[in-house]
Design a protein around this motif. Structure first.
Motif, short mmCIF file in Angstrom:
data_model
loop_
_atom_site.label_atom_id
_atom_site.label_comp_id
_atom_site.label_asym_id
_atom_site.label_seq_id
_atom_site.Cartn_x
_atom_site.Cartn_y
_atom_site.Cartn_z
N PHE A 271 0.81 -0.96 -0.10
CA PHE A 271 0.22 -0.50 0.10
C PHE A 271 0.67 1.07 -0.23
N GLY A 272 0.71 2.15 -0.73
CA GLY A 272 1.23 3.73 -0.73
C GLY A 272 2.64 3.36 -1.62
N GLY A 273 3.35 2.82 -1.75
CA GLY A 273 4.73 2.35 -1.68
C GLY A 273 5.50 1.25 -1.98
N LYS A 274 6.15 0.66 -2.35
CA LYS A 274 6.94 -0.36 -2.49
C LYS A 274 7.09 -1.31 -3.58
N THR A 275 6.72 -0.19 -4.95
CA THR A 275 6.00 -1.10 -6.40
C THR A 275 6.75 -2.09 -6.43
N TRP A 276 8.42 -2.23 -6.14
CA TRP A 276 9.38 -3.31 -6.59
C TRP A 276 8.27 -4.94 -6.01
N LEU A 277 7.30 -4.91 -5.19
CA LEU A 277 7.01 -5.97 -4.89
C LEU A 277 5.72 -6.13 -5.79
N SER A 278 5.15 -4.31 -6.32
CA SER A 278 4.42 -4.93 -6.83
C SER A 278 5.23 -5.96 -8.73
N GLU A 279 5.94 -5.38 -8.69
CA GLU A 279 6.88 -5.82 -9.32
C GLU A 279 7.32 -7.03 -10.37
N PHE A 280 7.74 -7.87 -8.55
CA PHE A 280 8.35 -9.32 -8.99
C PHE A 280 7.13 -9.77 -9.06
N SER A 281 5.47 -9.81 -8.16
CA SER A 281 4.66 -10.43 -8.29
C SER A 281 4.18 -10.63 -9.89
N LEU A 282 4.14 -9.01 -10.73
CA LEU A 282 3.84 -9.07 -12.44
C LEU A 282 4.88 -9.83 -13.34
N LEU A 283 6.48 -9.73 -12.79
CA LEU A 283 6.69 -10.54 -13.86
C LEU A 283 7.66 -11.88 -13.59
N THR A 284 7.16 -12.12 -12.17
CA THR A 284 7.25 -13.82 -11.54
C THR A 284 6.25 -14.34 -11.09
N GLY A 285 5.64 -13.94 -11.01
CA GLY A 285 3.98 -15.05 -10.62
C GLY A 285 4.31 -14.90 -9.30
N LEU A 286 4.77 -14.69 -8.20
CA LEU A 286 4.95 -15.16 -7.01
C LEU A 286 4.82 -13.98 -6.16
N VAL A 287 3.98 -14.48 -4.82
CA VAL A 287 3.63 -13.06 -3.74
C VAL A 287 5.06 -12.92 -2.53
N PRO A 288 5.55 -11.61 -2.40
CA PRO A 288 6.85 -11.01 -1.51
C PRO A 288 5.87 -11.73 0.08
N GLU A 289 4.90 -12.25 0.68
CA GLU A 289 4.70 -12.91 1.94
C GLU A 289 5.67 -14.24 1.87
N ASP A 290 5.76 -14.73 0.66
CA ASP A 290 6.03 -16.39 0.73
C ASP A 290 7.52 -16.08 1.42
N PHE A 291 8.05 -15.13 1.07
CA PHE A 291 9.74 -15.00 1.62
C PHE A 291 10.40 -14.05 3.02
N GLY A 292 9.00 -14.38 3.66
CA GLY A 292 9.33 -13.83 4.97
C GLY A 292 9.67 -12.80 4.96
N GLY A 293 10.74 -12.18 5.98
CA GLY A 293 11.78 -11.55 6.32
C GLY A 293 12.29 -10.23 5.54
N ARG A 294 12.54 -11.81 4.05
CA ARG A 294 12.99 -10.98 2.88
C ARG A 294 11.81 -10.09 1.94
N ARG A 295 11.15 -10.06 2.47
CA ARG A 295 9.80 -10.25 1.32
C ARG A 295 9.80 -8.48 1.05
N THR A 296 11.11 -7.18 1.25
CA THR A 296 11.09 -6.19 0.93
C THR A 296 12.14 -6.47 0.39
N THR A 297 12.69 -7.45 -0.08
CA THR A 297 13.93 -7.76 -1.31
C THR A 297 13.68 -8.30 -2.10
N VAL A 298 12.71 -8.99 -2.39
CA VAL A 298 12.13 -10.28 -2.98
C VAL A 298 12.98 -9.28 -4.56
N PHE A 299 12.79 -8.55 -4.97
CA PHE A 299 12.66 -8.02 -5.80
C PHE A 299 13.43 -8.43 -6.48
#
Length: 573
Positions: A271-299
């Motif tokens: 919400f409101g920022g961290k566009t790279w999380l949406s990019e990650f899901s769009l380009l990979t088909g995965l959900v950031p939350e599945d990577f736990g503490g590394r959610r913010t750096t998955v892209f």
């Protein structure tokens, strides 16, 4: 200089230093809910002071530099809390270490004011340290500082699990009062480097059986279409807000159109920022939350390790692939990740002679109208130079991002819609940005329809806008409405696939795009497509939780070999 002025010149820096040091000590000890937590928090002040005192033997220099460091870290944490809703953690230094990311300061007046005030404070602290440069500690005091520094480090290291989060998240709270001080948060967040949260596992057989029983997808197009996917920054159809009595202007990108093939609400994961999380899901088909503490750096950390993604799927089907960025290529390390994902070229408007001469940086010149024009030019050139190879163009806008001006004169009767005047002003500014985006999209669509090849284009909101105050109420009754935007897919001719999920998870959007384009799927995209159809576009919202767990077990199974390394290793790197 008179004695009075000379005396004031000596006293004022000392008084400012004293006040700043007291404030620095206070913010260091904030949110200390027990003695060990207090000792760890005190390290925000003690660590730089003892280190500098031991190295230089100059207490005034150590005090001034420590005050500056403490207030900088505290201020960065407060701004992160204001704009991202969570506090400073060790993983944030990955973002802060990239110089291009600091360009965001130019966009927010509050950040500029705080930076200017901080520079003034630095000057005052420097004067204080210079005036007392002759003060020195002896060898014994420096050795004592070294011993105390070692004791604090040992205590912090052994106590780094004192408040162990059940599941570490980059935006988690910690401690018994659900928050923690700056240094405690940094120390406790070391957990993420020691523990790689296990990726989903379980029994993939139920999903595999359900997927095998599905009917095959329709026969694809005879000619591969050119495909454009446009990520719309901070974009939500304002009609999804409850604005009673408002008369919003029509925006064609949100309206039904004869070219529409699929449209609906989109479940995003930020919400409101961290566009790279949406990019990650769009380009990979995965959900950031599945990577736990590394959610913010998955892209940047997980996506480049993937064997399969949307880009490689297009290229395996004979496409050339381009990215059109609206910001500097180094911004959040995006260009490196795009290249690792397999894109042929990464461009900004600086790569176009007609825009390169415009003053400002990439963000300044990346109006959505210009982005639409630049994308149209890329399409024309590619069709002319490569008539036998279709193009996959991925592009992003930026101008819809915050901040929004509270000085804008409210329009569209928003001031009578039950919201605060400041929010009505910001919404007016926001709608104006959406109107410019709508113009840019129309210009691009005109080019898409004029080409010799069929064309398919999709666009979506990556997350909602952040107004620096509470958003208006939502019309939808879906859970977590702040994580809802919209998507739309259009084409020049009707594709074989006729599917329009009313609620689509962004991690399943790449499969809808690939299937609509008629791409030959691999095993991974077959799984994405099957899950999309089995749960009607939903993923985290899927009511069949057993199916969802089995689907994720299938994706992350060793047989899928989704990563260069094992999934557990990929999450830990």
């Amino acid at each position: 200089m008179s004695p009075l002025l000379s005396r004031l010149g000596a006293l004022l820096p000392a008084a400012a230093q004293a006040l700043a040091a007291v404030f620095a000590l206070w913010v260091s000890l904030q949110f200390s809910d027990d003695p060990l937590c207090a000792l760890i928090n005190a390290g925000l002040f003690l660590l730089p002071f003892l280190l500098l005192a031991a190295l230089t033997g100059r207490p005034a220099v150590a005090l001034a530099a420590t005050t500056a460091v403490v207030l900088l870290l505290w201020g960065v944490g407060e701004m992160k809390l204001r704009y991202f809703g969570n506090r400073l953690a060790l993983l944030d230094f990955y973002f802060l270490s990239e110089g291009a990311n600091w360009s965001i300061v130019q966009r927010y007046p509050l950040l500029q004011t705080m930076l200017a005030a901080y520079v003034v404070l630095l000057a005052v602290l420097a004067v204080y340290a210079w005036q007392r440069r002759g003060q020195r500690w002896g060898l014994q005091a420096r050795l004592a500082s070294t011993v105390l520094l070692g004791l604090w480090c040992a205590t912090a290291w052994t106590g780094r699990h004192h408040h162990q989060w059940e599941v570490f998240r980059d935006d988690a709270d910690c401690g018994t009062i659900k928050t923690c001080g700056v240094m405690a948060r940094l120390v406790y967040s070391w957990n993420v480097f020691e523990f790689a949260e296990p990726l989903p596992s379980g029994d993939p057989v139920p999903f595999q059986a359900a997927a095998a029983a599905m009917e095959p997808l329709p026969t694809p197009w005879e000619v591969r279409p050119d495909v454009v996917v446009w990520l719309h920054e901070s974009t939500l159809n304002p009609e999804l807000y409850r604005l009673d009595g408002a008369r919003l202007p029509p925006l064609g990108m949100f309206r039904r159109n004869a070219r529409d093939r699929a449209a609906g609400l989109l479940r995003v994961h930020t919400f409101g920022g961290k566009t790279w999380l949406s990019e990650f899901s769009l380009l990979t088909g995965l959900v950031p939350e599945d990577f736990g503490g590394r959610r913010t750096t998955v892209f940047n950390s997980v996506a480049p390790q993937m064997q399969r993604n949307l880009v490689t799927r297009f290229e395996a089907n004979g496409y050339d692939s381009l990215v059109l960025m609206p910001t500097m290529k180094k911004f959040y390390g995006a260009a490196r990740t795009y290249e690792a994902l397999g894109f042929d070229r990464v461009l900004t408007l600086r790569d176009f002679p007609e825009y390169d001469k415009i003053p400002g940086d990439e963000w300044d010149i990346a109006d959505s109208e210009r982005l639409g024009e630049a994308a149209a030019k890329l399409l024309r050139e590619h069709r002319r130079e490569h008539p036998d190879r279709p193009l996959f163009l991925y592009m992003l806008s930026i101008k819809e991002h915050a901040p929004y001006s509270r000085r804008t004169q409210p329009l569209y009767r928003l001031e009578r819609s039950g919201i605060r005047k400041s929010l009505a002003s910001k919404l007016t500014d926001y709608v104006g940005k959406l109107q410019q985006l709508d113009i840019g999209l129309r210009r691009l669509e005109k080019e898409l329809l004029a080409g010799p090849r069929p064309a398919l284009w999709a666009y979506f909101g990556d997350h909602q806008a952040y107004f620096e105050e509470a958003s208006p109420r939502y019309r939808t009754k879906l859970p977590a409405p702040e994580l809802i935007t919209q998507y739309r897919l259009r084409s020049s001719i009707a594709p074989a696939l006729r599917e329009s999920p009313p609620l689509l998870d962004i991690a399943l959007l790449p499969s809808l795009i690939a299937d609509s384009a008629g791409l030959e799927p691999d095993e991974y995209f077959q799984a994405l497509s099957a899950m999309r159809r089995l749960c009607k576009g939903r993923l985290e919202d899927c009511p069949d939780k057993a199916l969802l767990a089995s689907y994720k077990a299938h994706l992350f199974s060793p047989e899928m070999a989704l990563f260069d390394a094992l999934p557990e290793q990929a999450a830990a790197q």
